[in-house]
Write a protein that holds these residues in place. Structure first.
Motif, PDB file in Angstrom:
ATOM      1  N   UNK A   1       0.824  -1.212   0.000  1.00 46.47           N
ATOM      2  CA  UNK A   1       0.000   0.000   0.000  1.00 46.47           C
ATOM      3  C   UNK A   1       0.856   1.260   0.000  1.00 46.47           C
ATOM      4  N   UNK A   2       1.963   1.212   0.717  1.00 47.02           N
ATOM      5  CA  UNK A   2       2.857   2.374   0.736  1.00 47.02           C
ATOM      6  C   UNK A   2       3.434   2.614  -0.655  1.00 47.02           C
ATOM      7  N   UNK A   3       3.903   1.539  -1.285  1.00 38.58           N
ATOM      8  CA  UNK A   3       4.464   1.674  -2.638  1.00 38.58           C
ATOM      9  C   UNK A   3       3.393   2.123  -3.626  1.00 38.58           C
ATOM     10  N   UNK A   4       2.180   1.521  -3.526  1.00 37.40           N
ATOM     11  CA  UNK A   4       1.091   1.868  -4.437  1.00 37.40           C
ATOM     12  C   UNK A   4       0.670   3.334  -4.272  1.00 37.40           C
ATOM     13  N   UNK A   5       0.526   3.763  -3.030  1.00 44.03           N
ATOM     14  CA  UNK A   5       0.120   5.154  -2.782  1.00 44.03           C
ATOM     15  C   UNK A   5       1.175   6.135  -3.282  1.00 44.03           C
ATOM     16  N   UNK A   6       2.448   5.798  -3.046  1.00 43.57           N
ATOM     17  CA  UNK A   6       3.525   6.676  -3.514  1.00 43.57           C
ATOM     18  C   UNK A   6       3.542   6.758  -5.034  1.00 43.57           C
ATOM     19  N   UNK A   7       3.360   5.603  -5.693  1.00 47.83           N
ATOM     20  CA  UNK A   7       3.381   5.590  -7.158  1.00 47.83           C
ATOM     21  C   UNK A   7       2.208   6.377  -7.739  1.00 47.83           C
ATOM     22  N   UNK A   8       1.007   6.188  -7.181  1.00 45.92           N
ATOM     23  CA  UNK A   8      -0.167   6.892  -7.704  1.00 45.92           C
ATOM     24  C   UNK A   8      -0.079   8.397  -7.431  1.00 45.92           C
ATOM     25  N   UNK A   9       0.450   8.762  -6.297  1.00 49.72           N
ATOM     26  CA  UNK A   9       0.604  10.188  -6.004  1.00 49.72           C
ATOM     27  C   UNK A   9       1.585  10.839  -6.964  1.00 49.72           C
ATOM     28  N   UNK A  10       2.683  10.141  -7.244  1.00 51.38           N
ATOM     29  CA  UNK A  10       3.670  10.668  -8.176  1.00 51.38           C
ATOM     30  C   UNK A  10       3.090  10.775  -9.583  1.00 51.38           C
ATOM     31  N   UNK A  11       2.347   9.758 -10.001  1.00 50.66           N
ATOM     32  CA  UNK A  11       1.720   9.783 -11.323  1.00 50.66           C
ATOM     33  C   UNK A  11       0.705  10.917 -11.419  1.00 50.66           C
ATOM     34  N   UNK A  12      -0.052  11.142 -10.353  1.00 48.47           N
ATOM     35  CA  UNK A  12      -1.034  12.224 -10.354  1.00 48.47           C
ATOM     36  C   UNK A  12      -0.369  13.585 -10.501  1.00 48.47           C
ATOM     37  N   UNK A  13       0.754  13.765  -9.809  1.00 43.38           N
ATOM     38  CA  UNK A  13       1.473  15.033  -9.910  1.00 43.38           C
ATOM     39  C   UNK A  13       2.006  15.237 -11.325  1.00 43.38           C
ATOM     40  N   UNK A  14       2.612  14.190 -11.874  1.00 48.09           N
ATOM     41  CA  UNK A  14       3.156  14.291 -13.232  1.00 48.09           C
ATOM     42  C   UNK A  14       2.040  14.548 -14.243  1.00 48.09           C
ATOM     43  N   UNK A  15       0.912  13.857 -14.085  1.00 46.43           N
ATOM     44  CA  UNK A  15      -0.207  14.052 -15.016  1.00 46.43           C
ATOM     45  C   UNK A  15      -0.759  15.468 -14.937  1.00 46.43           C
ATOM     46  N   UNK A  16      -0.826  15.996 -13.727  1.00 44.83           N
ATOM     47  CA  UNK A  16      -1.339  17.353 -13.566  1.00 44.83           C
ATOM     48  C   UNK A  16      -0.396  18.382 -14.175  1.00 44.83           C
ATOM     49  N   UNK A  17       0.888  18.206 -13.947  1.00 49.55           N
ATOM     50  CA  UNK A  17       1.868  19.169 -14.449  1.00 49.55           C
ATOM     51  C   UNK A  17       1.973  19.122 -15.972  1.00 49.55           C
ATOM     52  N   UNK A  18       1.945  17.911 -16.521  1.00 55.40           N
ATOM     53  CA  UNK A  18       2.131  17.760 -17.971  1.00 55.40           C
ATOM     54  C   UNK A  18       0.811  17.685 -18.738  1.00 55.40           C
ATOM     55  N   UNK A  19      -0.324  17.772 -18.018  1.00 53.85           N
ATOM     56  CA  UNK A  19      -1.646  17.672 -18.644  1.00 53.85           C
ATOM     57  C   UNK A  19      -1.827  16.352 -19.391  1.00 53.85           C
TER      58      UNK A  19
END
Length: 395
Positions: free
Chosen positions: A89-107
């Motif tokens: 869960x820690x790895x999954x949450x970290x990965x999804x949070x990072x992906x969300x940030x990248x998706x938001x920044x790069x649209x």
């Protein structure tokens, strides 16, 4: 336990070792010359009770030992499952949070995530109108139907009420010449026509412009995406003799513009199957899919605006697919490839489900069983002693 006497002429029934005599509850060793002594009183009964008690104690000891060992094993497994789940869960949450940030920044947005699946367009009892539902009397939830609210719907009467309500609330259906609301014959005709045209893949005009294809994992796909994906699979070329075996067409009495059906398909891989970038030549294997539930929802013009399916209703059926439906089940049953995502693989319980719903309850059940066995054995051992005590008092 007969022993031949010294003169080797006649066996004596009372030449047994001293310990055997005591085991038989004899108060004294009989005289060897006495050929026919009186048998000890209650010898068989006492010996049987004593042996039974020893056996019961031994069995309880073994049961306790096994339960203690298995409990230690279950507790260890639960600790491993909890720890692994926490780490995942820690790895999954970290990965999804990072992906969300990248998706938001790069649209970098996923178009499908922005698409909302179609909900019911003809609402009846969902509008807090439970009076539209007619139930059969005597179908209560308990005491053979005598107690609790009735559970079995009177489909025909309910359908009459929901159709009348829908026509008043949705005038488009009332004014349409198609007259599909609650019309079993018409809706089955529309569904059959769709099936005979590869679910609309061969004739997209049967689908509405806002059509959505919604399966358990795939979708919602638009009309264009669905037709394109279907043409790429080339299902008919790969399975020229296949039959989906649709049956049990039934209008939804609570959504009268929707028809449900079941399917138990049989497929024989006789041609090349295109699955994404991969192409699989014919294997000549025949597979049977598990029972799957489908539905088709039609608008006032008689065009399908939502197609759902691939929902396996019995994962124990269809041994080859191991509970998978749709194209995932076909690919898995044929053994063509192992899909790299969990949604395309047979169901496997989660770590926490195994820990909380299986391991811990199993420990509780094991100890309940051991304690119940102990109580039963204790009662059975006390009963003969009580009866023998009463007999001695009476004597």
């Amino acid at each position: 336990y007969h022993r031949v006497t010294a003169d080797n002429r006649q066996p004596s029934p009372f030449s047994a070792p001293r310990e055997i005599a005591y085991a038989c509850n004899c108060k004294q060793i009989p005289n060897l010359k006495d050929r026919n002594p009186a048998p000890p009183q209650n010898r068989t009964k006492y010996t049987g009770t004593k042996v039974k008690r020893l056996i019961e104690l031994e069995e309880m000891l073994v049961a306790y030992t096994r339960t203690v060992i298995s409990t230690a094993g279950h507790v260890s497994c639960v600790c491993v499952l909890f720890g692994s789940n926490l780490l995942i869960n820690v790895i999954d949450s970290a990965a999804r949070s990072l992906v969300k940030v990248i998706s938001t920044v790069t649209a970098a947005q996923i178009e499908q995530d922005l698409r909302t699946p179609h909900v019911e367009r003809v609402r009846t009892f969902q509008d807090n109108r439970d009076d539209l539902i007619v139930c059969r009397p005597g179908t209560g939830a308990a005491e053979g139907g005598k107690s609790g609210p009735n559970q079995v719907m009177d489909e025909a009467e309910t359908l009459k009420k929901t159709v009348a309500y829908a026509k008043e609330k949705y005038p488009d259906f009332d004014l349409s010449s198609m007259d599909i609301l609650g019309n079993q014959k018409k809706l089955k005709e529309l569904a059959t026509n769709l099936i005979c045209n590869e679910l609309g893949g061969d004739d997209p005009s049967l689908l509405s412009d806002d059509f959505q294809f919604l399966f358990p994992v795939v979708g919602p796909l638009t009309k264009t995406q669905f037709v394109e994906a279907f043409s790429q699979f080339k299902v008919r070329e790969a399975f020229p003799t296949s039959s989906a075996n649709f049956y049990n067409f039934q209008v939804d009495p609570l959504e009268p513009n929707r028809i449900w059906m079941m399917s138990r398909g049989a497929y024989e891989h006789l041609g090349t199957l295109c699955f994404g970038p991969s192409k699989f030549p014919a294997t000549n294997k025949r597979i049977c899919l598990p029972p799957q539930c489908f539905s088709m929802s039609f608008n006032a013009q008689g065009k399908c605006y939502k197609l759902t399916g691939g929902y396996n209703v019995d994962r124990s059926a269809g041994v080859e697919t191991e509970g998978l439906g749709g194209m995932f089940g076909i690919v898995h049953a044929l053994g063509l490839m192992k899909l790299p995502f969990a949604e395309g693989r047979p169901w496997k319980r989660s770590l926490m489900w195994e820990a909380l719903s299986l391991r811990i309850p199993q420990v509780i059940d094991d100890w309940k069983s051991v304690l119940a066995t102990e109580m039963t054995a204790t009662k059975s051992l006390k009963a003969p002693e009580t009866r023998s005590g009463e007999k001695r008092k009476s004597q």
